[in-house]
Design an enzyme around this catalytic site. Structure first.
Site, PDB file in Angstrom:
ATOM      1  N   HIS A   1       0.832  -1.209   0.000  1.00 23.88           N
ATOM      2  CA  HIS A   1       0.000   0.000   0.000  1.00 23.88           C
ATOM      3  C   HIS A   1       0.870   1.263   0.000  1.00 23.88           C
ATOM      4  CE1 HIS A   1      -3.757  -2.143   1.874  1.00 23.88           C
ATOM      5  NE2 HIS A   1      -3.128  -2.904   0.990  1.00 23.88           N
TER       6      HIS A   1
HETATM    7  C1  LIG Z   1       0.805  -9.343   0.120  1.00 27.33           C
HETATM    8  C2  LIG Z   1      -0.030  -8.247  -0.482  1.00 27.33           C
HETATM    9  C3  LIG Z   1      -1.410  -8.232  -0.266  1.00 27.33           C
HETATM   10  C4  LIG Z   1      -2.190  -7.210  -0.806  1.00 27.33           C
HETATM   11  N1  LIG Z   1      -3.539  -7.234  -0.592  1.00 27.33           N
HETATM   12  C5  LIG Z   1      -4.316  -6.239  -1.072  1.00 27.33           C
HETATM   13  C6  LIG Z   1      -5.726  -6.225  -0.818  1.00 27.33           C
HETATM   14  O1  LIG Z   1      -6.282  -7.100  -0.165  1.00 27.33           O
HETATM   15  N2  LIG Z   1      -6.442  -5.204  -1.338  1.00 27.33           N
HETATM   16  C7  LIG Z   1      -5.885  -4.206  -2.064  1.00 27.33           C
HETATM   17  O2  LIG Z   1      -6.602  -3.285  -2.487  1.00 27.33           O
HETATM   18  N3  LIG Z   1      -4.562  -4.207  -2.326  1.00 27.33           N
HETATM   19  C8  LIG Z   1      -3.770  -5.191  -1.844  1.00 27.33           C
HETATM   20  N4  LIG Z   1      -2.416  -5.182  -2.114  1.00 27.33           N
HETATM   21  C9  LIG Z   1      -1.894  -4.128  -2.986  1.00 27.33           C
HETATM   22  C10 LIG Z   1      -2.045  -4.538  -4.449  1.00 27.33           C
HETATM   23  O3  LIG Z   1      -1.204  -5.632  -4.697  1.00 27.33           O
HETATM   24  C11 LIG Z   1      -1.691  -3.365  -5.362  1.00 27.33           C
HETATM   25  O4  LIG Z   1      -2.492  -2.239  -5.059  1.00 27.33           O
HETATM   26  C12 LIG Z   1      -1.936  -3.694  -6.840  1.00 27.33           C
HETATM   27  O5  LIG Z   1      -1.346  -4.911  -7.190  1.00 27.33           O
HETATM   28  C13 LIG Z   1      -1.394  -2.578  -7.694  1.00 27.33           C
HETATM   29  O6  LIG Z   1      -1.560  -2.878  -9.050  1.00 27.33           O
HETATM   30  P1  LIG Z   1      -0.554  -2.274 -10.123  1.00 27.33           P
HETATM   31  O7  LIG Z   1      -0.964  -2.812 -11.437  1.00 27.33           O
HETATM   32  O8  LIG Z   1      -0.471  -0.811  -9.933  1.00 27.33           O
HETATM   33  O9  LIG Z   1       0.874  -2.854  -9.692  1.00 27.33           O
HETATM   34  P2  LIG Z   1       1.396  -4.359  -9.785  1.00 27.33           P
HETATM   35  O10 LIG Z   1       0.293  -5.339  -9.720  1.00 27.33           O
HETATM   36  O11 LIG Z   1       2.487  -4.532  -8.796  1.00 27.33           O
HETATM   37  O12 LIG Z   1       1.991  -4.448 -11.248  1.00 27.33           O
HETATM   38  C14 LIG Z   1       3.127  -3.729 -11.630  1.00 27.33           C
HETATM   39  C15 LIG Z   1       3.912  -4.582 -12.613  1.00 27.33           C
HETATM   40  O13 LIG Z   1       4.948  -3.777 -13.182  1.00 27.33           O
HETATM   41  C16 LIG Z   1       6.097  -4.578 -13.333  1.00 27.33           C
HETATM   42  N5  LIG Z   1       7.280  -3.704 -13.416  1.00 27.33           N
HETATM   43  C17 LIG Z   1       7.812  -2.936 -12.422  1.00 27.33           C
HETATM   44  N6  LIG Z   1       8.908  -2.293 -12.863  1.00 27.33           N
HETATM   45  C18 LIG Z   1       9.060  -2.646 -14.170  1.00 27.33           C
HETATM   46  C19 LIG Z   1      10.014  -2.295 -15.183  1.00 27.33           C
HETATM   47  N7  LIG Z   1      11.032  -1.463 -14.931  1.00 27.33           N
HETATM   48  N8  LIG Z   1       9.876  -2.846 -16.414  1.00 27.33           N
HETATM   49  C20 LIG Z   1       8.844  -3.707 -16.690  1.00 27.33           C
HETATM   50  N9  LIG Z   1       7.925  -4.069 -15.774  1.00 27.33           N
HETATM   51  C21 LIG Z   1       8.029  -3.534 -14.535  1.00 27.33           C
HETATM   52  C22 LIG Z   1       6.087  -5.455 -12.085  1.00 27.33           C
HETATM   53  O14 LIG Z   1       6.899  -6.592 -12.244  1.00 27.33           O
HETATM   54  C23 LIG Z   1       4.600  -5.760 -11.947  1.00 27.33           C
HETATM   55  O15 LIG Z   1       4.248  -6.945 -12.632  1.00 27.33           O
HETATM   56  C24 LIG Z   1      -1.599  -6.192  -1.583  1.00 27.33           C
HETATM   57  C25 LIG Z   1      -0.211  -6.206  -1.810  1.00 27.33           C
HETATM   58  C26 LIG Z   1       0.568  -7.215  -1.256  1.00 27.33           C
HETATM   59  C27 LIG Z   1       2.043  -7.188  -1.491  1.00 27.33           C
END
Ligand SMILES: Cc1cc2nc3c(=O)[nH]c(=O)nc-3n(C[C@H](O)[C@H](O)[C@H](O)COP(=O)(O)OP(=O)(O)OC[C@H]3O[C@@H](n4cnc5c(N)ncnc54)[C@H](O)[C@@H]3O)c2cc1C
Ligand code: SF4
Length: 581
Positions: free
Chosen positions: A501
């Site tokens: 978060h």
């Molecule tokens: C253990 C855990 C439990 C959680 N539980 C909850 C929950 O219950 N409810 C909730 O609302 N949120 C929860 N979260 C938070 C949630 O995971 C995130 O809010 C959400 O995944 C964000 O989505 P996103 O697409 O922004 O990022 P992500 O899902 O992290 O995706 C980002 C992607 O970008 C890729 N990336 C990064 N840098 C680069 C680069 N330089 N080049 C290419 N690719 C790259 C990464 O590898 C990743 O695959 C939790 C997080 C964790 C760690």
């Protein structure tokens, strides 16, 4: 020189919910989409037989490898930040689907108050209620405007839930009924309601039916298997990008996912992004991928770092409070606190569960309580969760028990199914001195500066959290516990980043002087660059972030389509700042 590739229409960096939603929506519209993901290719089959607490909970097998890239962190501006290298201290997603695969699945909406926090605070309490240095600002969008996008995300992910008596207006119910109410959840709800609160089952991405989403993708029925948070789901029962949006994008035939592709720079000609530079991590070959539109969906840390490394937008300066990239970093660091209830004569089956199985109440959330005589702003959501306790990670014992030896063993065994935890998830407000920039010393595997986090706790944080811990204690006592331990709040930020978060760095708003992106997450400084994810939050509401990340991603996708269809240009005209000068 990087090897030059053919231009694509839409280039997406990151394959979590943010990047996955934009990829699916643009591919469905017939655009040619490439998604670059730094981690490995993954499918549901890769998560078969992974119910191994040691590998995933203790050793964090699904998280980013911190030896090649991490953040540096410090709890005050005048000290040297150090790299965070312990896997226990930082959980960031790394493979296809990112953190959106190993998330727990609690899927909230932020409150109407959150989107207009500055205006509503001033209207209710006067400008003087906002302490010096607190940089709250309106988001440039209202809850009502974002509501249809929340609804779309909940239907895509297959959210299970029931009406929240104090929740904001909704255009439709959750697509699935709530999860099972277990005896300990019932106990919590009865106690909270006896005290006058209004409880509900948490909105969960652990599907309660065999569900088909509007794109025709199936999310299977949750088995309450207990290996959920920090794991991929081998049943395909957790709403995640692999079983939903990435599958939808694939089916269009317009989408290419390139795994093991680590993006290092966004190319910028002073007005627009022209593409990205990335390394194929398998071969070590560097490529330049040109694109009409570039979308960063690489999570808060990478989104901010790539802009700083690529010199796009004005870096935030904490001395002058000018500039925007890196501004308003926030996290739910203090949300780990609450009260633990121990029962001598009552047992619960805590080894079954699911990531988002639980109940909560919002009576102390946002601005529901009158803050006139309180020494903090914002509030918190109170909840109990039944994740499914693993035997290694869960050894709750009452305060005063030694942390080793015979007494520890006896009490750990005795209380293993006799402890319940009530916790308070707080809103985190931004400060001029909490920000992200490039570290002057430490570098990643390529020699590029790491991102530096500067994050200080303030009295606002400590006072709000202490208030919340007392609410949790009261509920735990009402539950009839024999022992209630209220958790002690640490005075200073401990430089740990667990739970995913983290927000800010590329914040949204209606004024380019105080925000980096508009309400379509389109950059003010580069009209064809959209930066999607919690990096856009100007502050952190008192709920889990991903519902809002998903809603904003749908909004961004709509903006990108409009941008491409209408021949470019800024989608929103800027307005005056709503931030305190
Ligand atoms: C253990 C855990 C439990 C959680 N539980 C909850 C929950 O219950 N409810 C909730 O609302 N949120 C929860 N979260 C938070 C949630 O995971 C995130 O809010 C959400 O995944 C964000 O989505 P996103 O697409 O922004 O990022 P992500 O899902 O992290 O995706 C980002 C992607 O970008 C890729 N990336 C990064 N840098 C680069 C680069 N330089 N080049 C290419 N690719 C790259 C990464 O590898 C990743 O695959 C939790 C997080 C964790 C760690
Ligand atoms: S608890 Fe449910 S959603 Fe979570 S991993 Fe198990 S089956 Fe999947």
């Amino acid at each position: 020189m990087p090897e030059q590739l053919d231009k694509v229409e839409v280039l997406v960096v990151g394959s979590g919910w943010a990047g996955g939603i934009v990829s699916a929506e643009m591919a469905k519209e017939g655009y040619d989409v490439v998604c670059l993901e730094r981690g490995e290719e993954k499918s549901v089959e890769d998560y078969m037989h992974v119910k191994d607490e040691l590998r995933f909970t203790s050793r964090h097998e699904m998280m980013q490898d911190l030896s090649s890239e991490t953040v540096t962190s410090r709890h005050k501006r005048n000290i040297t930040a150090l790299p965070v290298r312990m896997q226990d201290d930082m959980n960031v997603g790394n493979d296809v689907g990112g953190g959106s695969v190993h998330w727990s699945g609690v899927t909230f909406r932020f409150l109407p108050y959150d989107f207009e926090i500055h205006t509503q605070t001033v209207d209710r309490y006067g400008e003087e209620k906002i302490p010096e240095g607190m940089t709250i600002q309106d988001w440039g969008i209202s809850y009502e405007e974002l509501e249809p996008y929340y609804d779309r995300f909940e239907k895509t992910a297959g959210i299970s839930g029931e009406p929240n008596p104090l929740g904001p207006d909704r255009s439709d119910d959750y697509p699935n009924p709530p999860m099972v109410e277990t005896p300990n959840i019932r106990l919590f709800r009865d106690a909270a309601e006896n005290l006058g609160n209004h409880t509900y089952m948490l909105p969960a991405a652990n599907s309660t039916t065999n569900y088909e989403n509007p794109d025709g993708q199936n999310v299977a029925q949750c088995q309450y298997c207990a290996f959920c948070s920090a794991y991929g789901c081998d049943y395909g029962a957790k709403g995640d990008p692999i079983v939903t949006v990435l599958a939808t994008a694939e089916e269009t035939g317009n989408f290419e996912l390139r795994a093991k592709s680590n993006v290092r720079r966004v190319n910028y000609d002073g007005e627009k992004a022209t593409g990205v530079i990335y390394e194929d991590a398998t071969t070590g070959i560097e490529y330049e991928q040109p694109a009409d539109v570039v979308v960063l969906g690489a999570f808060t840390f990478t989104n901010t770092r790539l802009l700083l490394l690529s010199e796009i937008g004005t870096p935030y300066n904490p001395d002058t409070v000018e500039g925007v990239i890196g501004k308003n970093f926030t996290g739910h660091f203090l949300s780990k606190y609450g009260a633990v209830a121990f029962f001598n004569d009552r047992k619960f089956n805590l080894h079954m569960g699911a990531g988002a199985l639980g109940a909560g109440f919002d009576d102390y959330a946002g601005d529901y309580i009158d803050h006139t005589d309180l020494d903090f702003l914002h509030g918190g959501e109170v909840e109990i969760r039944q994740y499914g306790d693993g035997p290694i990670d869960n050894n709750a014992v009452p305060e005063g028990t030694p942390n080793w030896g015979q007494e520890f063993k006896e009490k750990s065994l005795y209380y293993t199914n006799r402890n319940l935890r009530v916790h308070f998830q707080v809103g985190t407000l931004p400060w001029s001195f909490n920000y992200l920039d490039l570290d002057p010393t430490y570098k990643d595997q390529y020699g590029d500066p790491l991102l530096r986090v500067t994050n200080e706790y303030t009295d606002q944080d400590r006072n709000l959290m202490s208030y919340g811990v007392e609410v949790c204690r009261e509920v735990a006592e009402e539950m009839g516990a024999d022992i209630v331990d209220a958790e002690e709040i640490s005075e200073e930020f401990d430089n740990t980043f667990t739970g995913g978060h983290y927000a800010g760095g590329v914040i949204m708003g209606d004024d380019p002087e105080t925000s980096a992106v508009n309400n379509y997450l389109q950059m003010w400084d580069a009209e064809n660059l959209f930066v999607v994810g919690a990096s856009a939050f100007p502050h952190f509401g008192n709920y889990n972030p991903t519902g809002t990340v998903g809603a904003l991603a749908y909004r961004a996708a709509e903006g990108i389509e409009e941008y491409l269809n209408n021949g470019g240009g800024q989608l929103v005209s800027s307005k005056n700042s709503t931030q305190k000068a």
